[in-house]
Write an enzyme that holds these catalytic residues in place. Structure first.
Site, PDB file in Angstrom:
ATOM      1  CG  HIS A  84     -18.386  10.720  13.267  1.00  0.00           C
ATOM      2  ND1 HIS A  84     -18.629   9.746  12.319  1.00  0.00           N
ATOM      3  CD2 HIS A  84     -17.095  11.122  13.051  1.00  0.00           C
ATOM      4  CE1 HIS A  84     -17.545   9.559  11.585  1.00  0.00           C
ATOM      5  NE2 HIS A  84     -16.587  10.379  12.008  1.00  0.00           N
ATOM      6  CG  HIS A  90     -16.732   7.439  15.989  1.00  0.00           C
ATOM      7  ND1 HIS A  90     -17.257   6.759  14.924  1.00  0.00           N
ATOM      8  CD2 HIS A  90     -15.809   8.284  15.453  1.00  0.00           C
ATOM      9  CE1 HIS A  90     -16.673   7.158  13.802  1.00  0.00           C
ATOM     10  NE2 HIS A  90     -15.798   8.087  14.099  1.00  0.00           N
ATOM     11  CG  HIS A 100     -13.723  14.539  10.058  1.00  0.00           C
ATOM     12  ND1 HIS A 100     -12.628  13.986  10.650  1.00  0.00           N
ATOM     13  CD2 HIS A 100     -14.720  13.622  10.213  1.00  0.00           C
ATOM     14  CE1 HIS A 100     -12.932  12.798  11.156  1.00  0.00           C
ATOM     15  NE2 HIS A 100     -14.211  12.554  10.896  1.00  0.00           N
ATOM     16  CG  HIS A 119     -10.592   5.295   9.620  1.00  0.00           C
ATOM     17  ND1 HIS A 119      -9.501   6.097   9.343  1.00  0.00           N
ATOM     18  CD2 HIS A 119     -11.692   6.071   9.405  1.00  0.00           C
ATOM     19  CE1 HIS A 119      -9.919   7.292   8.973  1.00  0.00           C
ATOM     20  NE2 HIS A 119     -11.240   7.308   8.990  1.00  0.00           N
ATOM     21  CE1 TYR A 179     -11.958  12.039   7.725  1.00  0.00           C
ATOM     22  CE2 TYR A 179     -10.713  10.228   6.761  1.00  0.00           C
ATOM     23  CZ  TYR A 179     -11.425  10.770   7.813  1.00  0.00           C
ATOM     24  OH  TYR A 179     -11.605  10.034   8.959  1.00  0.00           O
ATOM     25  CD  GLU A 238     -14.949   9.911   7.954  1.00  0.00           C
ATOM     26  OE1 GLU A 238     -14.267   8.874   7.961  1.00  0.00           O
ATOM     27  OE2 GLU A 238     -15.483  10.385   8.978  1.00  0.00           O
TER      28      GLU A 238
END
Length: 310
Positions: free
Chosen positions: A155, A202, A217, A249, A258, A268
């Site tokens: 993503h 996501h 990112h 997260h 990261y 990431e």
């Protein structure tokens, strides 16, 4: 098959300021596989478990950042339908068709600029050159992997001003679901949106910021928390510029670290997250809980993480 329309992120095109250093980073440290170069000087890569010809493209430029992100759709008919819907939505600008073959092994692409200023494109065809294990009695992973060795490009997180228009485009026109959001104040003003076209938590995320067309990112999938910790060792061993992590997260529940490529584009590597279905209620975070939402272990914000973009 139930999954229709937009299937997944298909490619991301990044600008780098030293192509040789960038190629070394993305192959030897991150662990992507170089698959092609073209007469425009672009270099094409894929991850080991991706079937399609490429998912990451690098090009030499004077500044870092993202040129565009491509999305694979399920058929040529869907491509034509969605191109018409996007064009007629009143939410995009600069629409155009890119001829087949402009990316190697790739059919025609419909390109457009979304309200946050980012360039997106849809396409239906990219040659399936196969993953590194093959499809007949495959092993769980191939020999000869390098670096962090993610299994796929996962993503992007992008910054831009018109978050409302972009969410409307992705949900009402392109058929994405709003998996998670961050809202601010008693009026619950949306400041972040995490959007899925699949069962992933996501496929793209957007943060509301006053500037247009900024890149935070690109993320690549690892199998588990141990591989994220191993990525941290590789980052230290190779003296790569680290940003944050390893940590978890709250948003998405993902495990993460990261770091930066040699041009300053943030990468990431990511594991975990939950399964998303379109009927799952949107998870909402309030701005007073942004610390644990972004960095669950530290439970506090990091200004550099939020403000450094390309």
């Amino acid at each position: 098959m139930a999954l229709t329309g937009v299937l997944r992120p298909g490619h991301v095109v990044l600008r780098v300021m030293d192509l040789d250093k960038a190629v070394a980073h993305y192959t030897d440290a991150l662990g992507l596989i170089e698959v092609a170069r073209d007469d425009k000087g672009r270099v094409f890569f894929k991850a080991w478990d991706e079937a399609d010809h490429h998912s990451v493209v690098l090009r030499q430029a004077d500044e870092a950042g993202m040129d565009y992100m491509g999305w694979k759709v399920d058929s040529a008919a869907t491509l034509e339908r969605l191109a018409g819907d996007v064009k007629n939505s009143g939410l995009v600008t600069d629409t155009s068709w890119i001829a087949a073959g402009e990316h190697p092994h790739t059919g025609k692409r419909f390109r457009f600029t979304i309200p946050t200023g980012h360039v997106m494109e849809l396409y239906a065809q990219k040659d399936a050159t196969g993953c590194s294990t093959g499809y007949l009695n495959p092993e769980p992973w191939p020999d000869g992997l390098k670096g962090m060795a993610p299994s796929r490009f996962d993503h992007c997180l992008l910054y831009g001003d018109d978050l409302d228009g972009t969410v409307k485009l992705f949900t009402e026109v392109l058929g994405f679901g709003l998996a998670e959001e961050v809202v601010a104040g008693p009026e619950k003003f949306r400041i972040a949106a995490f959007l899925s076209c699949s069962n992933k938590v996501h496929d793209v995320a957007f943060i509301r910021q006053p500037m247009k067309n900024k890149f935070h990112h690109a993320s690549f999938l690892l199998d588990n928390w141990y591989e994220v910790l191993k990525a941290a060792d590789i980052i230290s061993k190779r003296k790569i510029s680290i940003d944050l992590g390893p940590t978890r997260h709250g948003i998405t529940r993902g495990e993460t670290i990261y770091f930066f490529d040699p041009s300053g584009n943030r990468n990431e590597v990511f594991a975990g997250g939950y399964i998303y279905y379109p009927d799952k209620p949107t998870v909402t975070w309030t701005d007073d809980q942004l610390g644990p939402a972004i960095f669950y272990h530290d439970r506090k914000l990091n200004e550099a993480f939020l403000s450094v973009v390309t």
